[in-house]
Design an enzyme around this catalytic site. Sequence first.
Site, PDB file in Angstrom:
ATOM      1  N   HIS A 137     -41.959  44.906 -31.038  1.00  0.00           N
ATOM      2  CA  HIS A 137     -42.638  43.767 -30.407  1.00  0.00           C
ATOM      3  C   HIS A 137     -43.139  42.822 -31.490  1.00  0.00           C
ATOM      4  O   HIS A 137     -43.023  43.118 -32.668  1.00  0.00           O
ATOM      5  CB  HIS A 137     -43.745  44.225 -29.453  1.00  0.00           C
ATOM      6  CG  HIS A 137     -44.926  44.894 -30.098  1.00  0.00           C
ATOM      7  ND1 HIS A 137     -44.833  46.106 -30.758  1.00  0.00           N
ATOM      8  CD2 HIS A 137     -46.240  44.523 -30.182  1.00  0.00           C
ATOM      9  CE1 HIS A 137     -46.038  46.457 -31.191  1.00  0.00           C
ATOM     10  NE2 HIS A 137     -46.901  45.511 -30.867  1.00  0.00           N
ATOM     11  N   HIS A 153     -46.092  41.527 -32.515  1.00  0.00           N
ATOM     12  CA  HIS A 153     -47.389  41.492 -33.191  1.00  0.00           C
ATOM     13  C   HIS A 153     -47.228  41.537 -34.714  1.00  0.00           C
ATOM     14  O   HIS A 153     -46.334  42.203 -35.242  1.00  0.00           O
ATOM     15  CB  HIS A 153     -48.275  42.646 -32.717  1.00  0.00           C
ATOM     16  CG  HIS A 153     -48.873  42.404 -31.357  1.00  0.00           C
ATOM     17  ND1 HIS A 153     -49.325  43.416 -30.532  1.00  0.00           N
ATOM     18  CD2 HIS A 153     -49.105  41.236 -30.683  1.00  0.00           C
ATOM     19  CE1 HIS A 153     -49.807  42.889 -29.419  1.00  0.00           C
ATOM     20  NE2 HIS A 153     -49.679  41.577 -29.477  1.00  0.00           N
ATOM     21  N   HIS A 160     -48.122  46.400 -23.106  1.00  0.00           N
ATOM     22  CA  HIS A 160     -48.878  45.990 -24.301  1.00  0.00           C
ATOM     23  C   HIS A 160     -48.572  44.518 -24.598  1.00  0.00           C
ATOM     24  O   HIS A 160     -49.479  43.711 -24.813  1.00  0.00           O
ATOM     25  CB  HIS A 160     -48.481  46.900 -25.460  1.00  0.00           C
ATOM     26  CG  HIS A 160     -49.123  46.570 -26.763  1.00  0.00           C
ATOM     27  ND1 HIS A 160     -50.475  46.687 -26.993  1.00  0.00           N
ATOM     28  CD2 HIS A 160     -48.580  46.129 -27.932  1.00  0.00           C
ATOM     29  CE1 HIS A 160     -50.740  46.334 -28.250  1.00  0.00           C
ATOM     30  NE2 HIS A 160     -49.614  45.979 -28.836  1.00  0.00           N
ATOM     31  N   HIS A 175     -49.111  53.704 -34.818  1.00  0.00           N
ATOM     32  CA  HIS A 175     -50.479  53.760 -35.364  1.00  0.00           C
ATOM     33  C   HIS A 175     -50.990  55.197 -35.436  1.00  0.00           C
ATOM     34  O   HIS A 175     -50.652  56.030 -34.586  1.00  0.00           O
ATOM     35  CB  HIS A 175     -51.454  52.949 -34.497  1.00  0.00           C
ATOM     36  CG  HIS A 175     -51.256  51.473 -34.589  1.00  0.00           C
ATOM     37  ND1 HIS A 175     -51.880  50.695 -35.544  1.00  0.00           N
ATOM     38  CD2 HIS A 175     -50.499  50.630 -33.851  1.00  0.00           C
ATOM     39  CE1 HIS A 175     -51.514  49.425 -35.383  1.00  0.00           C
ATOM     40  NE2 HIS A 175     -50.677  49.356 -34.360  1.00  0.00           N
TER      41      HIS A 175
HETATM   42 FE    FE Z   1     -49.771  47.497 -33.533  1.00  0.00          FE
HETATM   43 ZN    ZN Z   2     -49.099  45.663 -30.943  1.00  0.00          ZN
END
Ligand code: FE
Ligand code: ZN
Length: 262
Positions: A63, A65, A121, A178
């Site tokens: 994605h 980000h 998300h 993460h």
């Molecule tokens: Fe992230």
């Molecule tokens: Zn993200």
Amino acid sequence: MPQEATRPALEIVVFPMLSDNYGFLIHDPAGGETAVVDPAEAAPALAACAAHGWQLTHILNTHHHGDHVGGNLELKSRTGCKIVGPAYDRERIPGLDLAVDEASGADFGGRHASVFFVPGHTRGHIAYWFAEDYALFCGDTLFSLGCGRLFEGTPAQMWSSLLKLRALPDDTRIYCAHEYTQSNARFALTAEPENAALKAKAEKVATERAAGRFTIPSTLGAEKACNPFLRADQPDLRRRFGGPGVSDADVLGAIRAAKDRF
Ligand code: FE
Ligand code: ZN
């Protein structure tokens, strides 16, 4: 056995970036291709490649980000690698060369990875699944003991995204982006305090983190047993976060909202 089964497995390397991001190198020892999944930064990805003597050939983005695409352009200019990312978000992925979706899948390392469209998300989030290697790269959709925040999607979208991932084999390795596992465990224990598998997993995670070890990859089997966001249709969670007539997606939404306040 099909002939593909004799192909050597993909080698997968986990490396940390920024404060709590993980990047992943995927290397095909047969053909020599090497991909990095979601490079927040260029330098750690290049260092990880150099440490293994691998030449970067691809970036796989889940994605848009910044902590997932921040290294794209520098890596592309330094190595000439090809950038693969979500078709739905093509204008938000820096340097995108190849836009993929569920219909196209993604070719890498002599394999055809399945692409899952997993909005929630973000509106264009995808995940990559290498079936014969039992490896899922799911970005910020599914975390160990958690799920991504709903920045651009609804609980219904996230629930249907999580159900797609939950349908994979239990021994699928979950490479999420993460290291949030220990803080996720603290919330999960409040959501499902009677879950013995969760309690055991939380203890194991605490031991691993105290020793400075990564908790990633997890496995889908462990997440199905312990992760409240994959368990929104279980009776205990429904009792606590839903009620009669409430949809599974709304239960998921209530769990996510509780985690946001936690
Ligand atoms: Fe992230
Ligand atoms: Zn993200």
